[in-house]
Design a protein around this motif. Structure first.
Motif, PDB file in Angstrom:
ATOM      1  N   LYS A 143     -22.213  14.187   3.074  1.00 36.73           N
ATOM      2  CA  LYS A 143     -21.785  14.924   4.268  1.00 36.73           C
ATOM      3  C   LYS A 143     -20.324  15.619   3.865  1.00 36.73           C
ATOM      4  CE  LYS A 143     -21.899  11.742   7.549  1.00 36.73           C
ATOM      5  NZ  LYS A 143     -21.852  11.146   8.847  1.00 36.73           N
ATOM      6  N   THR A 144     -19.551  14.889   3.135  1.00 30.91           N
ATOM      7  CA  THR A 144     -18.204  15.535   2.730  1.00 30.91           C
ATOM      8  C   THR A 144     -18.333  16.656   1.703  1.00 30.91           C
ATOM      9  OG1 THR A 144     -17.053  13.412   3.165  1.00 30.91           O
ATOM     10  CG2 THR A 144     -15.972  14.911   1.877  1.00 30.91           C
ATOM     11  N   ALA A 145     -19.312  16.364   0.863  1.00 29.99           N
ATOM     12  CA  ALA A 145     -19.330  17.407  -0.045  1.00 29.99           C
ATOM     13  C   ALA A 145     -20.201  18.672   0.607  1.00 29.99           C
ATOM     14  CB  ALA A 145     -20.386  16.967  -1.149  1.00 29.99           C
ATOM     15  N   ILE A 146     -20.948  18.585   1.706  1.00 27.56           N
ATOM     16  CA  ILE A 146     -21.792  19.631   2.308  1.00 27.56           C
ATOM     17  C   ILE A 146     -20.390  20.335   3.024  1.00 27.56           C
ATOM     18  CG2 ILE A 146     -23.009  20.369   4.443  1.00 27.56           C
ATOM     19  CD1 ILE A 146     -24.522  19.685   1.669  1.00 27.56           C
ATOM     20  N   LYS A 147     -19.620  19.710   3.729  1.00 29.93           N
ATOM     21  CA  LYS A 147     -18.357  20.288   4.424  1.00 29.93           C
ATOM     22  C   LYS A 147     -17.698  21.037   3.454  1.00 29.93           C
ATOM     23  CE  LYS A 147     -18.502  17.428   8.422  1.00 29.93           C
ATOM     24  NZ  LYS A 147     -17.758  16.137   9.184  1.00 29.93           N
ATOM     25  N   ARG A 148     -17.319  20.411   2.550  1.00 28.49           N
ATOM     26  CA  ARG A 148     -16.325  21.326   1.591  1.00 28.49           C
ATOM     27  C   ARG A 148     -17.066  22.152   1.000  1.00 28.49           C
ATOM     28  NH1 ARG A 148     -16.123  17.252  -2.040  1.00 28.49           N
ATOM     29  NH2 ARG A 148     -14.360  16.457  -1.103  1.00 28.49           N
ATOM     30  N   GLN A 149     -18.424  22.223   0.669  1.00 27.72           N
ATOM     31  CA  GLN A 149     -18.873  23.402  -0.032  1.00 27.72           C
ATOM     32  C   GLN A 149     -18.952  24.332   0.980  1.00 27.72           C
ATOM     33  OE1 GLN A 149     -19.927  23.888  -3.010  1.00 27.72           O
ATOM     34  NE2 GLN A 149     -20.407  26.056  -2.603  1.00 27.72           N
ATOM     35  N   GLY A 150     -19.524  24.154   2.285  1.00 28.55           N
ATOM     36  CA  GLY A 150     -19.345  25.080   3.587  1.00 28.55           C
ATOM     37  C   GLY A 150     -17.978  25.831   3.644  1.00 28.55           C
ATOM     38  N   LEU A 151     -16.966  25.089   3.479  1.00 33.30           N
ATOM     39  CA  LEU A 151     -15.583  25.611   3.813  1.00 33.30           C
ATOM     40  C   LEU A 151     -15.407  26.408   2.695  1.00 33.30           C
ATOM     41  CD1 LEU A 151     -12.748  25.671   5.347  1.00 33.30           C
ATOM     42  CD2 LEU A 151     -12.243  23.794   3.910  1.00 33.30           C
ATOM     43  N   ILE A 152     -15.584  25.934   1.399  1.00 33.98           N
ATOM     44  CA  ILE A 152     -15.403  27.197   0.474  1.00 33.98           C
ATOM     45  C   ILE A 152     -16.189  28.334   0.379  1.00 33.98           C
ATOM     46  CG2 ILE A 152     -15.915  27.388  -2.257  1.00 33.98           C
ATOM     47  CD1 ILE A 152     -15.279  24.235  -2.334  1.00 33.98           C
ATOM     48  N   THR A 153     -17.401  28.153   1.020  1.00 26.62           N
ATOM     49  CA  THR A 153     -18.523  29.243   0.963  1.00 26.62           C
ATOM     50  C   THR A 153     -17.735  30.390   1.991  1.00 26.62           C
ATOM     51  OG1 THR A 153     -20.180  28.145   0.365  1.00 26.62           O
ATOM     52  CG2 THR A 153     -20.901  30.159   1.323  1.00 26.62           C
ATOM     53  N   ARG A 154     -17.372  29.630   3.048  1.00 26.36           N
ATOM     54  CA  ARG A 154     -16.970  30.446   4.151  1.00 26.36           C
ATOM     55  C   ARG A 154     -15.864  31.015   3.846  1.00 26.36           C
ATOM     56  NH1 ARG A 154     -18.385  26.118   7.363  1.00 26.36           N
ATOM     57  NH2 ARG A 154     -16.367  25.374   7.407  1.00 26.36           N
TER      58      ARG A 154
END
Length: 485
Positions: A143-154
């Motif tokens: 979940k942390t990796a998904i959130k981090r990737q989502g933040l980077i992508t946004r």
């Protein structure tokens, strides 16, 4: 992974040993009295022909090898009664006997089997616990990796969008400038008229800039006014030795109480002070790890430090756990702890006693405080669900005239948390103060919250106003104000 493999092997080994022990020690070799018999007839070898007819020793050895080497077990009772005899009786000298005593069942050893089975279960349970913890950690990392990737992508998308807007704006200005030059070149517009347009546009931009500066100046003046009003209130409070709004309760004259009152009043327009002095029941809401209990304990400690209101009881089904945590600084104030170890019957009785107490007490009685925890689950417990309904209904109308100040804790301000008391939704919203705390990942409380139930200067009900909780509004920080009393 190595520990899990070892635990798995240990569990299987212990289980096999338990089964083997149960089988082996459960067998009884011979529970009765036996007699072991061998038929060993003797011969004089009187034959005159045949093998060994002239060799008695070899003849006897051959006879023994044919019969005497076999052992037969008979029940001693059968042997003694000669129930095996045939028509022709055999001499006693033809038999060699030995008694076999019965062996007892080693029942004590049977305890080995359940011991091994328990060891196997314990090893497997330990393995499962490690598996669950490992699975939870992997899920959290995912979940942390998904959130981090989502933040980077946004962030990348926003940067690209912003860059595209800037490029588009630059291209638009270039196109406008080329169009203007082309209009002048083709003599559709004169150079003087184009310069006038540029000048008017520049004046408009200057006006917008001046207007923005004025808006900032107005905001600064409002802030200066608020500071001046706060300083005026401070001087007035110092001169009047801190008079709270309650007519029957006076703040102590000690410096600590005055300092605490000023801290409460000076924080974000004084919403904390409004909560502390309000006669309405205060509901502290939020999920796990949001700091509900510490916030509720802080309210109780502030009222004790400023008004000297004693806390008479803490009603908490998990009080045996919270003694050393949430309520560790309230226990020295000697409240009665009710409902420990999920004693919902005692909680229901405490609620019924509170309703009766509110009908007996008056506004002139010495104010007291009570704290009620985990109201979310109480309406689903058969031992107290009816008491919760009465408690919530009467708390909305009776506590002010009974001089009792309630602090209630729940996960959310729902019908279930308020005892499913139908028909009181409007009263719940207007006659209580709700403070919603939030947490980060269900573990660390955030410093902002939402408050409802207070009224602004125009008499309008405040709903879901965003506020911040200061770092000093915590039981450990507030302890010094009580210790100095």
């Amino acid at each position: 992974m190595k520990a899990q493999s070892l635990l798995k092997v240990g569990a299987v080994t212990a289980l096999l040993l338990g089964l083997a022990s149960a089988y082996y020690y459960g067998q009884t070799p011979h529970p009765y009295q036996f007699t072991e018999v061998r038929f060993c007839p003797t011969t004089a070898n009187k034959r005159t022909f045949g093998k060994y007819y002239n060799k008695p020793t070899q003849s006897q050895s051959a006879l023994d090898n044919k019969y005497c080497r076999f052992k037969y077990r008979l029940l001693t009772e059968v042997w003694k009664l000669r129930q095996f005899n045939d028509v022709v009786s055999l001499p006693d000298g033809a038999f060699i006997t030995s008694d076999l005593a019965p062996s007892e069942n080693p029942s004590l050893w049977l305890l080995v089997a359940p011991a091994f089975v328990w060891m196997g279960y314990y090893c497997w349970a330990a393995k499962d616990e490690i598996d669950n913890e490992s699975s939870f950690q992997r899920l959290e990392y995912f979940k942390t990796a998904i959130k981090r990737q989502g933040l980077i992508t946004r962030t990348e998308r926003d940067l690209q969008s912003h860059e595209s807007e800037r490029i588009k704006d630059k291209h638009k200005k270039d196109i406008d400038r080329r169009a203007d030059n082309l209009l002048v070149k083709e003599r559709y517009i004169s150079l003087e008229e184009l310069q006038q347009q540029y000048q008017r546009q520049s004046e408009l931009e200057d006006l917008q800039f001046d207007n923005t500066k004025k808006q900032f100046a107005v905001a600064d003046s409002v802030a200066d006014k608020s500071i001046a009003e706060n300083l005026r209130d401070k001087r007035k409070a110092d001169a009047e030795n801190i008079n709270p709004s309650s007519e029957t309760s006076q703040a102590p004259q000690g410096t600590s109480a005055q300092e605490l009152v000023q801290l409460l009043k000076n924080h974000e327009g004084g919403w904390l002070w409004d909560v502390i002095e309000s006669t309405k029941p205060v509901w502290v809401l939020g999920g796990q790890g949001s700091g509900k209990s510490s916030f509720a304990a802080s309210i109780v400690m502030c009222r004790k430090a400023i008004f000297d209101w004693n806390i008479t009881s803490i009603v908490d089904a998990h009080g045996h756990k919270n003694r050393a945590k949430a309520w560790k600084l309230l226990i020295p104030l000697e409240p009665e702890l009710i409902g420990e170890r999920n004693d919902y019957l005692a909680i229901g009785e405490a609620m019924d006693e509170a309703v009766q107490r509110w009908s007996d007490r008056t506004e002139n009685d010495t104010p007291i405080q009570t704290l009620w925890d985990e109201l979310t689950q109480l309406s689903m417990q058969d031992d107290c669900k009816e008491s919760v309904k009465r408690f919530v209904r009467h708390s909305l109308t009776d506590v002010r005239k009974a001089a009792e100040y309630l602090v209630c804790i729940a996960h959310a301000f729902t019908n279930a948390a308020s005892g499913n008391a139908e028909g009181f939704n409007d009263l719940r919203q207007t006659e209580t103060i709700q403070i919603k705390r939030k947490s980060k990942n269900g573990r660390a409380p955030l410093n902002h919250a939402e408050i409802s139930g207070l009224y602004d200067d125009d008499g309008n009900l405040i709903e879901d106003k965003r506020v911040t909780v200061p770092d000093w509004f915590y039981p450990d920080s507030l302890l010094r104000f009580i210790s100095n009393r």
